[in-house]
Design a protein around this motif. Structure first.
Motif, PDB file in Angstrom:
ATOM      1  N   VAL A 113      30.600 -21.366  51.145  1.00  0.00           N
ATOM      2  CA  VAL A 113      29.258 -21.710  50.667  1.00  0.00           C
ATOM      3  C   VAL A 113      29.061 -21.141  49.270  1.00  0.00           C
ATOM      4  N   ILE A 114      28.442 -21.932  48.416  1.00  0.00           N
ATOM      5  CA  ILE A 114      28.091 -21.463  47.088  1.00  0.00           C
ATOM      6  C   ILE A 114      26.735 -20.783  47.169  1.00  0.00           C
ATOM      7  N   GLY A 115      26.690 -19.547  46.705  1.00  0.00           N
ATOM      8  CA  GLY A 115      25.446 -18.788  46.759  1.00  0.00           C
ATOM      9  C   GLY A 115      25.504 -17.591  45.830  1.00  0.00           C
ATOM     10  N   HIS A 116      24.401 -16.875  45.759  1.00  0.00           N
ATOM     11  CA  HIS A 116      24.309 -15.718  44.882  1.00  0.00           C
ATOM     12  C   HIS A 116      25.411 -14.720  45.215  1.00  0.00           C
ATOM     13  N   ARG A 117      25.946 -14.084  44.193  1.00  0.00           N
ATOM     14  CA  ARG A 117      27.085 -13.183  44.407  1.00  0.00           C
ATOM     15  C   ARG A 117      26.728 -11.996  45.304  1.00  0.00           C
ATOM     16  N   ALA A 118      25.440 -11.673  45.442  1.00  0.00           N
ATOM     17  CA  ALA A 118      25.037 -10.527  46.261  1.00  0.00           C
ATOM     18  C   ALA A 118      24.787 -10.891  47.717  1.00  0.00           C
ATOM     19  N   LEU A 119      25.018 -12.141  48.112  1.00  0.00           N
ATOM     20  CA  LEU A 119      24.834 -12.524  49.517  1.00  0.00           C
ATOM     21  C   LEU A 119      25.680 -11.638  50.412  1.00  0.00           C
ATOM     22  N   LYS A 120      25.107 -11.227  51.553  1.00  0.00           N
ATOM     23  CA  LYS A 120      25.811 -10.359  52.493  1.00  0.00           C
ATOM     24  C   LYS A 120      26.170 -11.138  53.752  1.00  0.00           C
ATOM     25  N   PHE A 121      27.353 -10.887  54.266  1.00  0.00           N
ATOM     26  CA  PHE A 121      27.819 -11.502  55.504  1.00  0.00           C
ATOM     27  C   PHE A 121      28.351 -10.406  56.417  1.00  0.00           C
ATOM     28  N   ASP A 122      28.374 -10.708  57.709  1.00  0.00           N
ATOM     29  CA  ASP A 122      28.993  -9.807  58.673  1.00  0.00           C
ATOM     30  C   ASP A 122      30.482 -10.141  58.693  1.00  0.00           C
ATOM     31  N   ASP A 123      31.258  -9.414  57.917  1.00  0.00           N
ATOM     32  CA  ASP A 123      32.659  -9.777  57.714  1.00  0.00           C
ATOM     33  C   ASP A 123      33.534  -9.561  58.937  1.00  0.00           C
ATOM     34  N   ASP A 124      33.011  -8.911  59.978  1.00  0.00           N
ATOM     35  CA  ASP A 124      33.818  -8.678  61.176  1.00  0.00           C
ATOM     36  C   ASP A 124      33.551  -9.702  62.275  1.00  0.00           C
ATOM     37  N   SER A 125      32.692 -10.676  62.000  1.00  0.00           N
ATOM     38  CA  SER A 125      32.352 -11.655  63.031  1.00  0.00           C
ATOM     39  C   SER A 125      32.902 -13.031  62.663  1.00  0.00           C
ATOM     40  N   GLU A 126      32.863 -13.918  63.633  1.00  0.00           N
ATOM     41  CA  GLU A 126      33.313 -15.291  63.431  1.00  0.00           C
ATOM     42  C   GLU A 126      32.324 -16.040  62.544  1.00  0.00           C
ATOM     43  N   PRO A 127      32.787 -16.784  61.527  1.00  0.00           N
ATOM     44  CA  PRO A 127      31.868 -17.598  60.727  1.00  0.00           C
ATOM     45  C   PRO A 127      31.115 -18.588  61.616  1.00  0.00           C
ATOM     46  N   SER A 128      29.809 -18.745  61.356  1.00  0.00           N
ATOM     47  CA  SER A 128      29.004 -19.638  62.188  1.00  0.00           C
ATOM     48  C   SER A 128      27.794 -20.108  61.403  1.00  0.00           C
ATOM     49  N   MET A 158      22.186 -29.018  39.546  1.00  0.00           N
ATOM     50  CA  MET A 158      21.985 -27.824  40.365  1.00  0.00           C
ATOM     51  C   MET A 158      22.341 -26.543  39.631  1.00  0.00           C
ATOM     52  N   ARG A 159      23.279 -26.622  38.722  1.00  0.00           N
ATOM     53  CA  ARG A 159      23.729 -25.412  38.031  1.00  0.00           C
ATOM     54  C   ARG A 159      22.600 -24.758  37.241  1.00  0.00           C
ATOM     55  N   GLN A 160      21.525 -25.516  36.982  1.00  0.00           N
ATOM     56  CA  GLN A 160      20.375 -24.951  36.274  1.00  0.00           C
ATOM     57  C   GLN A 160      19.603 -23.952  37.144  1.00  0.00           C
ATOM     58  N   VAL A 161      19.674 -24.126  38.473  1.00  0.00           N
ATOM     59  CA  VAL A 161      18.825 -23.320  39.356  1.00  0.00           C
ATOM     60  C   VAL A 161      19.595 -22.400  40.289  1.00  0.00           C
ATOM     61  N   ILE A 162      20.916 -22.454  40.266  1.00  0.00           N
ATOM     62  CA  ILE A 162      21.709 -21.557  41.131  1.00  0.00           C
ATOM     63  C   ILE A 162      22.521 -20.607  40.250  1.00  0.00           C
ATOM     64  N   THR A 163      21.845 -19.878  39.431  1.00  0.00           N
ATOM     65  CA  THR A 163      22.511 -18.971  38.501  1.00  0.00           C
ATOM     66  C   THR A 163      23.117 -17.777  39.241  1.00  0.00           C
ATOM     67  N   ASP A 164      24.116 -17.181  38.603  1.00  0.00           N
ATOM     68  CA  ASP A 164      24.796 -15.994  39.134  1.00  0.00           C
ATOM     69  C   ASP A 164      25.351 -16.250  40.533  1.00  0.00           C
ATOM     70  N   SER A 165      25.929 -17.439  40.732  1.00  0.00           N
ATOM     71  CA  SER A 165      26.464 -17.812  42.041  1.00  0.00           C
ATOM     72  C   SER A 165      27.986 -17.811  42.034  1.00  0.00           C
ATOM     73  N   VAL A 166      28.544 -17.630  43.221  1.00  0.00           N
ATOM     74  CA  VAL A 166      29.986 -17.693  43.440  1.00  0.00           C
ATOM     75  C   VAL A 166      30.222 -18.489  44.720  1.00  0.00           C
ATOM     76  N   ARG A 167      31.487 -18.789  44.976  1.00  0.00           N
ATOM     77  CA  ARG A 167      31.824 -19.424  46.259  1.00  0.00           C
ATOM     78  C   ARG A 167      32.258 -18.330  47.232  1.00  0.00           C
ATOM     79  N   HIS A 168      31.484 -18.160  48.283  1.00  0.00           N
ATOM     80  CA  HIS A 168      31.827 -17.211  49.340  1.00  0.00           C
ATOM     81  C   HIS A 168      32.722 -17.922  50.355  1.00  0.00           C
ATOM     82  N   ARG A 169      33.809 -17.261  50.739  1.00  0.00           N
ATOM     83  CA  ARG A 169      34.726 -17.834  51.730  1.00  0.00           C
ATOM     84  C   ARG A 169      34.943 -16.835  52.858  1.00  0.00           C
ATOM     85  N   ARG A 170      34.946 -17.358  54.083  1.00  0.00           N
ATOM     86  CA  ARG A 170      35.214 -16.532  55.255  1.00  0.00           C
ATOM     87  C   ARG A 170      36.095 -17.303  56.216  1.00  0.00           C
ATOM     88  N   ALA A 171      36.906 -16.594  56.965  1.00  0.00           N
ATOM     89  CA  ALA A 171      37.742 -17.215  57.991  1.00  0.00           C
ATOM     90  C   ALA A 171      37.943 -16.231  59.131  1.00  0.00           C
TER      91      ALA A 171
END
Length: 202
Positions: A42-57, A166-179
């Motif tokens: 998902v593309i989102g702000h670089r500071a987005l937090k995820f539970d890295d020990d759980s299954e992506p859902s 969209m790039r005008q309104v989603i500044t400071d974003s990265v692609r977050h990847r989880r598996a």
């Protein structure tokens, strides 16, 4: 399990050139082992937090069970805009969905189309973004007696023109990847899980 990083999503564009804003994929073996793999992007702000020990859902996309497809797009009250996709739908009814964050669309003056799946158009009626639901086989089938795999998932896509807007309104974003990769269930009901996560520039 040790090579779970190999499962991190790598589809950033479709063959038609659309940008993958979000992906949620689930793969399951249909033998009695029932090992599984899940992938999220998902593309989102670089500071987005995820539970890295759980299954992506779907819960990683601000999922709310009380949000139904008929309520979309009035989820625009989710402010500010740290993520490009949101999820909704009751887990109990298996009616989950993944769609463009309406906050993004409203900021850009887009309108929800009467056709397509969570499809958005600009003022000229050109498609800017939409969702795709896909399935290969029946992932809910257990112990079919074969070594088959089944898979299902969601994609949220933006056209090249939609992405540029969209790039005008989603500044400071990265692609977050989880598996994640999960073994089959043990006699105790537990299963082993191995996860990987990163974020990359867009």
């Amino acid at each position: 399990m040790a090579a779970v990083a190999e499962a991190l999503p790598t589809a950033y564009h479709t063959p038609a050139g659309d940008v993958v804003l979000a992906e949620l994929t689930r793969i399951a073996r249909q033998d009695n082992d029932r090992s599984e793999e899940s992938r999220l992007s998902v593309i989102g702000h670089r500071a987005l937090k995820f539970d890295d020990d759980s299954e992506p859902s779907v819960h990683d996309f601000w999922h709310k069970e009380r949000y139904f497809a008929r309520d979309y797009p009035m989820l625009w009250r989710l402010q500010p805009v740290p993520v490009t996709a949101i999820a909704g739908g009751s887990i109990m009814s298996d009616a989950r969905f993944l769609a463009l964050n309406p906050s993004v669309a409203f900021l850009l003056g887009w309108r929800l189309s009467a056709t397509g799946l969570f499809r958005w158009e600009n003022a000229d009626g050109e498609m800017m973004a939409e969702s795709m639901r896909w399935a290969q086989g029946n992932i809910e089938a257990y112990d079919t007696g074969y070594q088959n795999r089944a898979a299902e998932g969601w994609l949220v896509l933006a056209t090249p023109a939609g992405w540029e807007a969209m790039r005008q309104v989603i500044t400071d974003s990265v692609r977050h990847r989880r598996a994640a990769r999960m073994t089959g269930y043990k006699r105790s009901g537990d299963r082993d899980i191995s996860t990987a996560a990163d974020h990359i520039p867009i």
